[in-house]
Design an enzyme around this catalytic site. Structure first.
Site, PDB file in Angstrom:
ATOM      1  N   HIS A 153       7.449  -8.521  -6.047  1.00 35.67           N
ATOM      2  CA  HIS A 153       6.956  -8.776  -7.544  1.00 35.67           C
ATOM      3  C   HIS A 153       8.184  -8.602  -8.424  1.00 35.67           C
ATOM      4  O   HIS A 153       7.918  -8.640  -9.661  1.00 35.67           O
ATOM      5  CB  HIS A 153       5.939  -7.766  -7.867  1.00 35.67           C
ATOM      6  CG  HIS A 153       4.680  -7.599  -6.843  1.00 35.67           C
ATOM      7  ND1 HIS A 153       4.713  -6.758  -5.952  1.00 35.67           N
ATOM      8  CD2 HIS A 153       3.629  -8.264  -6.763  1.00 35.67           C
ATOM      9  CE1 HIS A 153       3.713  -6.857  -5.275  1.00 35.67           C
ATOM     10  NE2 HIS A 153       2.905  -7.753  -5.559  1.00 35.67           N
TER      11      HIS A 153
HETATM   12 FE1  FES Z   1       6.081  -5.001  -6.012  1.00 36.71          FE
HETATM   13 FE2  FES Z   1       8.490  -4.191  -4.813  1.00 36.71          FE
HETATM   14  S1  FES Z   1       7.939  -5.128  -7.010  1.00 36.71           S
HETATM   15  S2  FES Z   1       6.419  -3.861  -4.120  1.00 36.71           S
END
Ligand code: FES
Length: 196
Positions: A153
């Site tokens: 993410h």
């Molecule tokens: Fe979501 Fe690393 S940014 S698990």
């Protein structure tokens, strides 16, 4: 009680395999680095039970990442270059918690470099958002970023595992208990004052 213990071991092992698969995929696809991955061997059972692990630092080239395992988690050991160390000193305004005020590290790692020795970083390779495995970027990519990048993410961490502002991960990467038995021997899994 025995079943609980077995379940805990199985869960930790399962978690390690999950994040390890993610790490191998991420590293292989990226091509930015060649990390040293070793010791995923039959002693996993002892490691999963929490036994400390010993690492020979002499085998790690400067600027490289070594991935080990402790308690079913990937442990990142980076032999930081002078440039990596210096880069962490310029980032405070971009970081969410530059002074490591939370409890993500032992007291002896609550300093500018989140380490006992500035040149040796020891952190858990587990993103503090949802547990993916951050990639190590030791060269500037087209966006100019170096440090650790979580592809799941988009969380970013500096070369001390400190999280940037404005990303999903809420805290810095965790520093496990560790100490140096001698100049080239790192022990992960126990603090120096607790070892017998
Ligand atoms: Fe979501 Fe690393 S940014 S698990």
């Amino acid at each position: 009680m025995c079943n609980d213990s077995n379940n805990e071991l199985r869960n930790e092992r399962r978690m390690f395999l999950t994040v390890t698969s993610c790490a191998l995929f991420a590293v292989g696809g990226a091509g930015w680095i060649t990390p040293y991955i070793r010791s995923w061997n039959p002693s996993v059972r002892a490691k999963a039970a929490g036994a400390p692990i010993t690492i020979d630092l002499a085998s790690i080239p400067e600027g490289a990442l070594l991935v080990e395992e402790w308690r079913g988690r990937p442990i990142y050991i980076v032999k930081r270059t002078k440039e990596m160390i210096a880069s962490t000193l310029d980032l405070n305004n971009e970081l969410l918690n530059p002074d490591s005020e939370d409890d993500q590290q032992p007291e002896y790692a609550r300093n500018n470099h989140r380490s006992i020795k500035p040149e040796i970083l020891v952190i858990e390779g587990v993103c503090t958002h949802l547990g993916c495995t951050p990639k190590f970027r030791n060269k500037k990519n087209t966006n100019g970023f170096t440090g650790f990048f979580c592809p799941c993410h988009g969380s970013k961490f500096d070369f001390s595992g400190r999280v940037y502002k404005g990303v999903p991960a809420p805290t810095n990467l965790k520093v496990p208990p560790h100490y140096f038995a001698d100049a080239n021997t790192l022990v992960v899994g126990i603090d120096e004052e607790r070892q017998a």
